[in-house]
Write a protein that holds these residues in place. Structure first.
Motif: not given
Ligand code: ZN
Length: 267
Positions: A49, A51-52, A173, A197
């Motif tokens: 995504h 921002d990752d 992810h 995460w």
């Protein structure tokens, strides 16, 4: 790094104060950006995504870049003599971040989130334009084979591929990490997995994190400052949504973690 039962992502997650008080992180083996990505090699960041790419390795990218693109303008390639070659691959456009929102409908997110990523990369000192693959946000696992094939066509033998950890606890992810592992092996590239995460659901010393594979990249002050500014580029993820009452997608714990003077990756 086999997949066990997927951990639950909920609430604010483990506070940064708890992580920073844990001596385990201070004791990790150090590796510097230039050792990880030697001259002549290319760092390829594969982000599930927008921002990752910043949350995982924004500081590393700032240290690899030539730092010459402070402003929000500019679009030349950073293939010059000073900075390393960096490529960013956006797997999805992150359009599932605000489900049911009238403030952030899918079409608006599809425009806004890639724009935020470009701004963030410029704030890191990079003028790279992400390659957008346009896979469905929330549906990467079902397209893992397609993703791996696309990645094989984009990777080169000496690339160092940075992506989200295969045990990260978020389906996109984990699927992205798995596709990258397949593609890197096929292309002869090196794979580096980064928890995003994982910091949220794990606790210090958590046996579900593969600490024996972990290394730490210490960041200089400029990289820390650039990463902090880059995270602020993700405006859509930092505000409460008035139409649904949902809090910011990026929790305060995530933003605090992005201010660490180091990044941890699994080799
Ligand atoms: Zn993500």
């Amino acid at each position: 790094m086999e997949a066990l039962a997927r951990p639950r992502i909920r609430g604010e997650g483990t506070a940064e104060a708890e992580w920073s008080a844990w001596p385990g992180l201070a004791q990790l083996p150090r590796i510097d950006a230039r050792t990880l990505v030697p001259r002549g090699a290319r760092a390829v960041v594969v982000a599930p995504h927008p921002d990752d790419e910043v949350l995982s390795v924004g500081g590393l990218l700032a240290q690899l870049g030539d730092g010459g693109h402070e402003g929000d303008e500019g679009d030349e390639d950073n293939d010059g003599d000073h900075g390393a070659r960096v490529a960013v691959i956006a797997v999805t456009d992150g359009t599932a971040s605000h489900v049911g929102s009238t403030e952030w409908p899918v079409e608006r997110l599809a425009r806004q989130r890639p724009r935020e990523s470009r701004l963030a990369l410029r704030r890191l000192g990079l003028s790279v334009k992400p390659v957008r693959l346009g896979l469905p946000d929330g549906g990467v696992a079902a397209q893992r084979g397609t993703l791996a094939a696309r990645l094989v066509s984009l990777l080169r033998p000496r690339d160092v591929v940075f992506t989200t950890w295969r045990g990260d606890g978020h389906p996109d992810h984990e699927a992205t990490g798995q596709a990258c592992a397949l593609a890197a092996a096929s292309a002869g590239a090196r794979l580096v997995e980064v928890p995003v995460w994982g910091w949220h659901w794990a606790r210090p010393g958590d046996a579900r994190m593969p600490w024996r594979h972990a290394v730490r990249v210490d960041l200089d002050e400029d990289a820390v400052r650039r990463k902090r500014a880059a995270v602020q580029a993700f405006a859509s993820q930092l505000r409460r949504d008035a139409s649904t009452g949902a809090g910011p997608v990026l929790r305060s714990t995530t933003v605090a973690r992005a201010q660490r003077p180091y990044e941890v990756m699994f080799l």
